[in-house]
Design an enzyme around this catalytic site. Structure first.
Site, PDB file in Angstrom:
ATOM      1  N   ARG A  36      -0.650 -43.112  13.558  1.00  0.00           N
ATOM      2  CA  ARG A  36      -0.157 -43.327  14.916  1.00  0.00           C
ATOM      3  C   ARG A  36      -0.166 -44.809  15.305  1.00  0.00           C
ATOM      4  O   ARG A  36       0.625 -45.232  16.142  1.00  0.00           O
ATOM      5  CB  ARG A  36      -0.989 -42.514  15.902  1.00  0.00           C
ATOM      6  CG  ARG A  36      -0.637 -41.043  15.829  1.00  0.00           C
ATOM      7  CD  ARG A  36      -1.463 -40.213  16.746  1.00  0.00           C
ATOM      8  NE  ARG A  36      -0.800 -38.948  17.022  1.00  0.00           N
ATOM      9  CZ  ARG A  36      -1.378 -37.941  17.644  1.00  0.00           C
ATOM     10  NH1 ARG A  36      -2.619 -38.040  18.071  1.00  0.00           N
ATOM     11  NH2 ARG A  36      -0.703 -36.829  17.872  1.00  0.00           N
ATOM     12  N   LYS A 197      -3.528 -18.966  16.455  1.00  0.00           N
ATOM     13  CA  LYS A 197      -3.227 -17.974  17.491  1.00  0.00           C
ATOM     14  C   LYS A 197      -1.757 -17.842  17.839  1.00  0.00           C
ATOM     15  O   LYS A 197      -1.041 -18.839  17.935  1.00  0.00           O
ATOM     16  CB  LYS A 197      -3.952 -18.381  18.778  1.00  0.00           C
ATOM     17  CG  LYS A 197      -5.451 -18.279  18.689  1.00  0.00           C
ATOM     18  CD  LYS A 197      -5.988 -18.659  20.045  1.00  0.00           C
ATOM     19  CE  LYS A 197      -7.488 -18.663  20.094  1.00  0.00           C
ATOM     20  NZ  LYS A 197      -7.921 -19.332  21.335  1.00  0.00           N
ATOM     21  N   GLY A 348      -0.700 -31.652  13.765  1.00  0.00           N
ATOM     22  CA  GLY A 348      -1.714 -32.387  12.997  1.00  0.00           C
ATOM     23  C   GLY A 348      -2.041 -31.776  11.648  1.00  0.00           C
ATOM     24  O   GLY A 348      -2.073 -32.475  10.629  1.00  0.00           O
ATOM     25  N   GLY A 371       1.850 -31.048  19.874  1.00  0.00           N
ATOM     26  CA  GLY A 371       2.151 -30.369  21.133  1.00  0.00           C
ATOM     27  C   GLY A 371       3.506 -30.782  21.693  1.00  0.00           C
ATOM     28  O   GLY A 371       4.290 -29.945  22.147  1.00  0.00           O
TER      29      GLY A 371
HETATM   30  P1  AMP Z   1      -3.189 -24.564  15.209  1.00  0.00           P
HETATM   31  O1  AMP Z   1      -3.911 -25.734  15.819  1.00  0.00           O
HETATM   32  O2  AMP Z   1      -2.819 -23.510  16.167  1.00  0.00           O
HETATM   33  O3  AMP Z   1      -2.063 -25.009  14.316  1.00  0.00           O
HETATM   34  O4  AMP Z   1      -4.256 -23.857  14.302  1.00  0.00           O
HETATM   35  C1  AMP Z   1      -4.863 -24.519  13.240  1.00  0.00           C
HETATM   36  C2  AMP Z   1      -6.111 -23.802  12.869  1.00  0.00           C
HETATM   37  O5  AMP Z   1      -5.820 -22.473  12.515  1.00  0.00           O
HETATM   38  C3  AMP Z   1      -6.795 -24.426  11.693  1.00  0.00           C
HETATM   39  O6  AMP Z   1      -8.020 -24.979  12.106  1.00  0.00           O
HETATM   40  C4  AMP Z   1      -7.010 -23.261  10.733  1.00  0.00           C
HETATM   41  O7  AMP Z   1      -8.304 -23.218  10.165  1.00  0.00           O
HETATM   42  C5  AMP Z   1      -6.817 -22.056  11.633  1.00  0.00           C
HETATM   43  N1  AMP Z   1      -6.413 -20.883  10.863  1.00  0.00           N
HETATM   44  C6  AMP Z   1      -5.334 -20.738  10.090  1.00  0.00           C
HETATM   45  N2  AMP Z   1      -5.328 -19.547   9.481  1.00  0.00           N
HETATM   46  C7  AMP Z   1      -6.447 -18.889   9.882  1.00  0.00           C
HETATM   47  C8  AMP Z   1      -7.017 -17.630   9.587  1.00  0.00           C
HETATM   48  N3  AMP Z   1      -6.410 -16.788   8.747  1.00  0.00           N
HETATM   49  N4  AMP Z   1      -8.173 -17.292  10.191  1.00  0.00           N
HETATM   50  C9  AMP Z   1      -8.778 -18.148  11.031  1.00  0.00           C
HETATM   51  N5  AMP Z   1      -8.296 -19.368  11.346  1.00  0.00           N
HETATM   52  C10 AMP Z   1      -7.136 -19.738  10.786  1.00  0.00           C
END
Ligand code: AMP
Length: 389
Positions: A36, A197, A348, A371
């Site tokens: 960045r 999520k 990220g 984001g």
């Molecule tokens: P995001 O910031 O929404 O892109 O989510 C990223 C996070 O999702 C990372 O820290 C991953 O460890 C977590 N993640 C991805 N797959 C899984 C999973 N199957 N179970 C739990 N956490 C997950």
């Protein structure tokens, strides 16, 4: 109305307040990734070439008031190295009288970095009084912080209304690159979405599904969809509140959504967990889905083949644990190896995965804003960009 660009801004002999995104990962005072910082250099060089005095401002992390752990001193030091010239680091609060005095004393043509703007409680509230004080530090304002452009904060959109303003070169490049995904993307258009999520990315999923040819859903969010189909997902992460939504999307877009058919599961949430592969809809009760399985990696790569436009956001598993990074790495390789496709990676985690895989140079555009890129793809006008129109 289009965004005002740097070209159109009068900067010769002016103090130009530049909002950058220097929210970089720092551990023990050491910057872990300076992407960045280096991404802001074209704008800084351009302003200095054109005779401006540059006053930079950025946030770092989420401090509650002044907090030594969130000072920008390491950023100032790194910027000095990569810019190859003196950077005056002004460590008093950005809207304080001390800062105003220090800015007044800057030699024309010099570069200064203000302290973390989030040390000011008004920053995230877009407080008019803070806007006014920050605006007094400059004669013009440039927004180059694409990673913060989705925030209606003082230093992002608040100051813009009070000074002659423009978007910086990074902001312009990001908006243009991501615009190719929303305005007439060339098909086949394939999106890969992952991460923990559904709730975090539901809006972008809903907005993109009508526009894409295929959407590959991996990571933790896939289990909500599989549960919605009646699958047994063991103790995998999922959101029961979103089962109806997932069912509705699966009903409407059955032919576009690709879910992982198999899962690499662990018997505990750790890198040292016992590993086993199960069909994603038949994960035993005590097991947790932590990555997409080998069959899914092949199927995802096959679904990407022939794509002309690709957007990828979010890891396919808990990629922070080496043993569960295979699915994310496989997607990184599949996207990087596409021939003649326009490929964009945002967020990220997926950005660090592509860097770790050493294939970043094969990607058309790597966004500096997770984001912000998602909000653009949701079809929103970013407040920072709107303030420059
Ligand atoms: P995001 O910031 O929404 O892109 O989510 C990223 C996070 O999702 C990372 O820290 C991953 O460890 C977590 N993640 C991805 N797959 C899984 C999973 N199957 N179970 C739990 N956490 C997950």
């Amino acid at each position: 109305m289009p965004m005002k660009t740097l070209e159109s801004l009068e900067v010769q002999g002016k103090r130009v307040l530049v909002r950058v995104d220097y929210n970089v990962p720092i551990e023990g005072g050491v910057i872990q990734d300076d992407t960045r910082i280096t991404a802001s250099l074209p704008t800084l060089h351009k302003l200095l070439e054109r005779g401006a005095t540059v006053i930079l401002m950025s946030h770092l992390g989420r401090p509650k008031g002044v907090d030594d752990a969130y000072r920008l001193a390491p950023v100032a030091a790194r910027l000095e190295e990569v810019l190859g010239r003196k950077v005056f680091y002004i460590s008093s609060k950005p809207a304080s009288d001390e800062t105003a005095r220090a800015v007044q004393q800057l030699e024309p043509g010099s570069v200064a970095l203000l302290e973390n703007v989030r040390f000011e409680s008004g920053e995230e509230k877009n407080d008019p009084e803070l806007n006014r004080k920050l605006a007094q530090l400059g004669d013009a304002f440039v927004l180059d912080a694409f990673g913060s452009a989705h925030r209606a904060h003082s230093s992002v959109s608040g100051v813009a209304g009070l000074l002659p303003h423009a978007g910086g070169l990074l902001l312009e490049a990001e908006v243009k690159a991501l615009g190719k995904l929303t305005e007439h993307p060339i098909s086949p258009y394939v999106v890969v979405i992952g991460g923990a999520k559904v709730s975090d990315k539901l809006k972008v999923i809903e907005n993109l599904l009508p526009k894409v040819d295929r959407m590959l859903i991996g990571g933790g969010m896939a289990y909500t969809f599989v549960k919605a189909q009646g699958g047994q997902i063991g103790k995998s992460i999922h959101e029961d509140d979103f089962l109806d939504t997932a069912r509705r999307l699966l009903g409407t877009y059955a032919s576009k959504i690709v879910l992982p058919s198999d899962t690499l599961a662990g018997d505990s949430f750790s890198n040292d967990a016992k590993l086993e592969v199960f069909p994603t809809n038949a994960i035993p009760e005590d097991w947790e889905g932590m990555d997409i399985g080998p069959e899914s990696r092949k199927a995802f790569a096959a679904a990407l083949e022939g794509a002309k436009t690709v957007f990828w956001n979010g890891p396919m598993g808990v990629f922070e644990f080496e043993n569960f990074a295979g699915g994310t790495n496989a997607v990184a390789t599949a996207v990087a190896n596409l021939q003649g496709a326009y490929t964009v990676i945002g967020g990220g985690d997926s950005v660090s995965a592509i860097h770790q895989s050493g294939q970043a140079d094969k990607i058309s555009h790597i966004s500096t804003g997770g984001g912000a890129s998602l909000e653009l793809l949701e079809g929103k006008v970013l407040p920072g960009v709107a303030a420059l129109e």
